[in-house]
Every structure is written in structure tokens, then in C-alpha cells.
Motif scaffolding. Structure first.
Motif, mmCIF file in Angstrom:
data_model
loop_
_atom_site.group_PDB
_atom_site.id
_atom_site.type_symbol
_atom_site.label_atom_id
_atom_site.label_comp_id
_atom_site.label_asym_id
_atom_site.label_seq_id
_atom_site.Cartn_x
_atom_site.Cartn_y
_atom_site.Cartn_z
ATOM 1 N N ARG A 173 20.213 -40.738 98.770
ATOM 2 C CA ARG A 173 20.817 -41.455 99.386
ATOM 3 C C ARG A 173 21.599 -42.615 98.647
ATOM 4 N N LEU A 174 21.589 -42.504 97.167
ATOM 5 C CA LEU A 174 22.284 -43.645 96.321
ATOM 6 C C LEU A 174 23.490 -42.924 96.010
ATOM 7 N N ALA A 175 24.616 -43.665 95.953
ATOM 8 C CA ALA A 175 25.980 -43.223 95.481
ATOM 9 C C ALA A 175 26.432 -44.463 94.513
ATOM 10 N N VAL A 176 26.925 -44.012 93.393
ATOM 11 C CA VAL A 176 27.110 -45.010 92.333
ATOM 12 C C VAL A 176 28.782 -44.991 92.518
ATOM 13 N N ILE A 177 29.268 -45.902 92.956
ATOM 14 C CA ILE A 177 30.699 -46.275 93.067
ATOM 15 C C ILE A 177 31.193 -47.714 92.338
ATOM 16 N N PRO A 178 31.610 -47.722 91.338
ATOM 17 C CA PRO A 178 31.700 -48.964 90.542
ATOM 18 C C PRO A 178 32.859 -49.788 91.452
ATOM 19 N N ASN A 179 32.924 -51.052 91.096
ATOM 20 C CA ASN A 179 33.745 -52.044 91.647
ATOM 21 C C ASN A 179 35.391 -51.515 91.047
ATOM 22 N N GLY A 180 36.246 -51.683 91.840
ATOM 23 C CA GLY A 180 37.664 -51.465 91.413
ATOM 24 C C GLY A 180 38.262 -52.701 91.593
ATOM 25 N N VAL A 181 39.391 -52.830 90.689
ATOM 26 C CA VAL A 181 40.348 -53.959 90.797
ATOM 27 C C VAL A 181 41.776 -53.321 91.065
ATOM 28 N N ASP A 182 42.781 -54.090 91.566
ATOM 29 C CA ASP A 182 44.044 -53.845 91.769
ATOM 30 C C ASP A 182 44.915 -53.823 90.423
ATOM 31 N N THR A 183 45.050 -52.997 89.643
ATOM 32 C CA THR A 183 45.807 -53.412 88.222
ATOM 33 C C THR A 183 47.214 -53.452 88.272
ATOM 34 N N THR A 184 47.762 -53.537 89.567
ATOM 35 C CA THR A 184 49.186 -53.824 89.875
ATOM 36 C C THR A 184 49.205 -55.473 90.030
ATOM 37 N N ALA A 298 34.983 -60.666 88.734
ATOM 38 C CA ALA A 298 35.793 -61.662 87.714
ATOM 39 C C ALA A 298 35.844 -60.834 86.249
ATOM 40 N N LEU A 299 34.860 -60.443 85.765
ATOM 41 C CA LEU A 299 34.918 -59.653 84.703
ATOM 42 C C LEU A 299 36.244 -58.640 84.484
ATOM 43 N N LEU A 300 36.056 -57.499 85.439
ATOM 44 C CA LEU A 300 36.838 -56.738 85.626
ATOM 45 C C LEU A 300 38.360 -57.394 85.796
#
Length: 391
Positions: A173-184, A298-300
Motif C-alpha cells: 500500500r506504499l507508493a514512493v513518489i518524490p516531490n517534484g518542482v517546475d524546473t521552468t 524549498a530544498l528542491l
């Protein structure tokens, strides 16, 4: 396309808010329908929450709401049920707000026969190396039984998934989906469009000509900002300026204690997106001395902006910076580590430039919004093709 009822927060500003707003915006851009259900008391006396099926924004009443937790009003659960019955979404996605309502959602969605996804992102430190980490572990222990009843639980790293698995949450039941940021949007200054460039010029005029070392985030115990301030006071930082962007319960205390330092600028809370982009564009070094973390947006954002990043290995932040994408500290003894690192960063601009390039490359490889939404779409597709899992 999928109709997603997104349950989350729009205020006060925090990582949960950024995650919810940016993710739903990206989902809409791909053609999905999103109905945002959030805690916001009616503005006029006697008015009711919006329950129209074609209304994409539904508010639920609350008693207390902060950056950390939310206490709903007694009628919030009933109004949530009414909203879902009228909206008839294909799936409910709850960006958990640390609220009593989080524990009732599985039963409610099973009754409505709607698949339920949670994003669980309280900060943590798997090593339990400090009191704050121990306190956060209690949150994970409290939530684990309820999370086992969600159809899927999204976490941001394998390390976080391991913590929950050890607490009894089923791995399937666990899904690893890291945060993402808009690189544009979050990108180095020389690549910014002219509209943002004008804001960058305004911000830089306020910051002055000194090299900028920046902290951006909540000013609270778990963020450990005082350790950074102590180190900054002990080091010769001529030609550099530390900029503290954010607010929180410790701001007034720390500003009273360290506010006389000439090369520290207390920027305060910043709500404007263009200004936050410009602040990171102006920064040479981004510093995150947290005792606990999830996966810091904020780090990403700083990495995508080309900042040289220094962070502790709390949560998944150390994993993000590993292998040369930044400098990783231990959560123990942050002040002493920074006393060593700050002079190096001050004296080696070539190093900071190289770290900034590597940080940007790491985000482009693993942490873009496009990759995040791809993974979400795959997960939604899997769940909407099957019935909700049994408790």
C-alpha cells in the motif's frame, strides 16, 4: 480523464499548501478534473459550504488551523460526505493535514466506494537522534494503523517507506513518489524570462552587493535555525549576508537574540511566488539545518535554481543531495559543522558554482514535476480500474 477530489490545505502557507496547489494545477494542465476540498470557514454568518457538483472548490469548517495541524468543526465530516456524494469523483486524494478527519476518511470512502489515496509527509529522522525526531516518531506511530486502511499511501522516499513498513503499514500500500518542482519556473537567473528578471532586479537591490547565503522556511524548533545563527555569529562572514526568509513561533525570540548582527537580514514571510523565485535566484548558498524533514520543497526549489545547497540528512534531504549534489550534515552538532563549512563556502566561489550546477542536474534527473505527475497518473489509473482495497 480522471476526476480527483483533492483534500488538503490552501492556508496558512506551508509545504503542504505548495504541494497541493502545484500538484492540482499540474493535473488540470494534463486534462484531469480536480475539486479542491479544504478547510476554510464560511465568510458570511449563516452561509454554508459550497456543495455544488460543478464547483471545483469546496470549503469545510474548522475550529483551529495552523501550519502543523487542523482541528475540524464537528460538522466537517458530514459536509465532506455531502460534498463527495455531490461531486462523485473517481478518486479521493488526501494530502494529510494532521487532522482527526484523516482517521475517518478510509471508512467514509469505503462507504462511498471511492478509492482513497493519501500523501503522508510529516517530517522525520529515521535515526531518532534528537528529541524532536522522537516526537515526530510518535506521529508516525499514531498514524500507521489508519494508513493501512488507505488504498495507497504516497511517501517521498524509500527511507520514509521503510519507517512506515516497520510500524506495520503494508508495503503493497506504499507508493514512493518524490516531490517534484517546475524546473521552468525554478531555474538559474541567467535563464529567467524578462518578467521575472525585473523582480530579480528589485530583490537584488534590497539585498545589496554582498554574496547571499539564504534560509527559507518555517522558523520553528524542528528547523533548527538557531544552530545556523550561532555558527554565523562565530565565523568571519565579511562580504556575505545571511538572509532569513520565513516566519514561525521562534522568529521573534531569535530575532531578539540575533537581530543586532549586521550581516543578517530578516526578510520575513514572503507570499509572492515571483519574489520567492527571485530570492533563490539571488542566493549563492542555500542552508537547511533541520532536525527533522520529509522531503523539503524549498530544498528542491533551491537546487533547481542553481544554489549550492547545504542540508542535514534528516528525512529524505540527505538522499536528495547524496553523491555530490550538495553538502550533507549530520543532525547532531550542526553549529560545529557549519563553523567548518561556512569559511570554505565563503572562500571558494568556484566550489559553490560547481555545487549549484550539480544540484540543478540532480533535480532534472529525478525531481521534476513532470516525473511526479507521470507517477501519479499511473497510480490513479491502477486504482480507478479496480475496486477499493478491503480494510
Amino acid at each position: 480523464m480522471t476526476h480527483i477530489a483533492w483534500l488538503g490545505k490552501k492556508t496558512p502557507f506551508c509545504g503542504n499548501v505548495t504541494y497541493g496547489l502545484s500538484t492540482t494545477e499540474a493535473l488540470r494542465a494534463r486534462g484531469h478534473q480536480t475539486s479542491f476540498i479544504h478547510f476554510d470557514n464560511p465568510k458570511a454568518p449563516g452561509s454554508s459550504t459550497s456543495l455544488l457538483a460543478n464547483d471545483p472548490d469546496v470549503s469545510l469548517p474548522y475550529l483551529v488551523k495552523s501550519q502543523v495541524y487542523t482541528i475540524p468543526s464537528p460538522g466537517a465530516q458530514r459536509e465532506l460526505r455531502d460534498s463527495l456524494e455531490r461531486l462523485q469523483p473517481d478518486l479521493v486524494h488526501a494530502s494529510l493535514t494532521l487532522s482527526p478527519l484523516d482517521f475517518r476518511l478510509p471508512e467514509l470512502c469505503q462507504q462511498l466506494q471511492v478509492p482513497l489515496v493519501a500523501t503522508f509527509h510529516p517530517p522525520f529522522d529515521a535515526g531518532l537522534r534528537n528529541l524532536t525526531a522522537g516526537t515526530q516518531q510518535l506521529t508516525y506511530q499514531l498514524y500507521a494503523p489508519a494508513l493501512s486502511r488507505y488504498d495507497r499511501v504516497i511517501v517521498f522516499s524509500e527511507l520514509q517507506a521503510d519507517v512506515l513498513a516497520r510500524l506495520g503499514v503494508r508495503e503493497d500500500r506504499l507508493a514512493v513518489i518524490p516531490n517534484g518542482v517546475d524546473t521552468t519556473q525554478w531555474r538559474p537567473a541567467d535563464a529567467l524570462p524578462s518578467a521575472i528578471g525585473s523582480e530579480l532586479q528589485r530583490v537584488r537591490s534590497r539585498l545589496g552587493t554582498e554574496r547571499v547565503f539564504l534560509y527559507m522556511g518555517r522558523i520553528s524548533t524542528e528547523k533548527n535555525v538557531e544552530a545556523l545563527l550561532q555558527a554565523w555569529r562565530l565565523v568571519d562572514t565579511a562580504g556575505c549576508r545571511l538572509v532569513i526568509v520565513g516566519d514561525g513561533p521562534l522568529r521573534s525570540t531569535l530575532q531578539n537574540s540575533y537581530g543586532q548582527m549586521e550581516n543578517v537580514l530578516w526578510w520575513g514571510y514572503e507570499s509572492d511566488l515571483a519574489t520567492r523565485v527571485a530570492l533563490l535566484q539571488s542566493a549563492e548558498v542555500f542552508l537547511l539545518p533541520s532536525l527533522v524533514e520529509g522531503l523539503s520543497l524549498a530544498l528542491l526549489e533551491a537546487m533547481a535554481s542553481g544554489c549550492a545547497c547545504v542540508a542535514t540528512d534528516a528525512g529524505a534531504d540527505g538522499e536528495v543531495l547524496a553523491g555530490g549534489a550538495g553538502i550533507v550534515m549530520n543532525t547532531l552538532g550542526v553549529t560545529s559543522q557549519l563553523r567548518t563549512l561556512l569559511p570554505v563556502l565563503r572562500d571558494q566561489p568556484v566550489l559553490t558554482q560547481a555545487l549549484g550546477r550539480q544540484a540543478r542536474e540532480r533535480v532534472m534527473e529525478r525531481y521534476t514535476m513532470a516525473r511526479n505527475i507521470d507517477a501519479l497518473e499511473n497510480l490513479y489509473g491502477e486504482l480507478t480500474r479496480t475496486a477499493p482495497l478491503a480494510a
